[in-house]
Design an enzyme around this catalytic site. Structure first.
Site, short mmCIF file in Angstrom:
data_model
loop_
_atom_site.label_atom_id
_atom_site.label_comp_id
_atom_site.label_asym_id
_atom_site.label_seq_id
_atom_site.Cartn_x
_atom_site.Cartn_y
_atom_site.Cartn_z
CB CYS A 1 -0.82 17.40 36.22
SG CYS A 1 0.59 16.41 35.64
CB CYS B 1 1.98 12.63 37.59
SG CYS B 1 3.10 13.84 36.87
CB SER B 2 -0.13 15.07 41.06
OG SER B 2 1.15 14.65 41.50
CB CYS B 3 2.88 18.89 37.33
SG CYS B 3 4.07 17.60 36.90
FE FE Z 1 2.46 15.89 37.04
#
Ligand code: FE
Length: 208
Positions: free
Chosen positions: A109, A112-114
């Site tokens: 991602c 961000c951190s999906c």
């Molecule tokens: Fe994300």
């Protein structure tokens, strides 16, 4: 939809704020003797490496064992995965990307951190790190090498950028010599990293 988009772009600041608040709470509770930080670490470790990824491993093992399920997973991963009881918490859609001798898939991602929580649990720390998020796109082979993976030069590396709406599960190749294994044994060969694309099935996780 716009809320989700907003989430993507402001996620990092909120996450730092969240981390600071969690740390503050943990410190106060520890000082009051109410919690043991080691116990919390153990719980997080369990969700990061055991409970969560075992769901994804069952999806992979089913796909390896059942061609109809594999087809369903290709056409509509959200529904196929939900049929095993694993559903997203935010209504996100899933897409399964299958490794082949010609193509290795890698998930990131960049914003961000999906991450596909419903099948993999909590993301590892490195998945959220800026170094991984930027370099996975620019230099996927360099990143894979750091995880101990060296795909042949003719293998195409496809990088999939997750969003709040669409998250990816890598279906690794079934290792050779596993024809006699049942689904439970097959699932045991599938690590979290193999379903992100930084490892392959049946091999130990790279040291880091
Ligand atoms: Fe994300």
């Amino acid at each position: 939809m716009s809320d989700h988009h907003d989430h993507d772009h402001h996620h990092d600041n909120r996450y730092s704020d969240m981390q600071a608040r969690v740390k503050a709470l943990e410190t106060v509770l520890t000082e009051k003797g109410l919690i043991d930080p080691a116990a919390i670490d153990a719980i997080v470790e369990t969700y990061e490496t055991r409970v969560g990824p075992r769901n994804g491993a069952r999806v992979v093992a089913r796909a390896w064992s059942d061609a109809d399920f594999a087809d369903w997973l290709r056409r509509d991963a959200t529904a196929a995965i939900a049929s095993l009881g694993y559903t997203g918490r935010q209504g996100e859609h899933m897409r399964a990307v299958f490794n082949t001798p010609d193509t290795h898939n890698l998930v990131v991602c960049t914003l961000c951190s999906c991450y596909p929580w419903s099948v993999l649990g909590l993301p590892p720390v490195w998945y959220k790190a800026p170094a991984y998020r930027s370099r996975a796109v620019i230099d996927p082979r360099g990143v894979l090498a750091e995880f101990g993976l060296h795909p042949p030069a003719e293998t195409k590396i496809r990088v999939w950028d997750s969003t709040a709406e669409l998250r990816y599960l890598v279906i690794p190749e079934r290792p050779a010599g596993t024809e006699d294994l049942d689904e439970a044994a097959l699932a045991g060969l599938v690590s979290r990293d193999a379903m992100i694309g930084t490892a392959i099935a049946g091999y130990p996780e790279a040291a880091r």
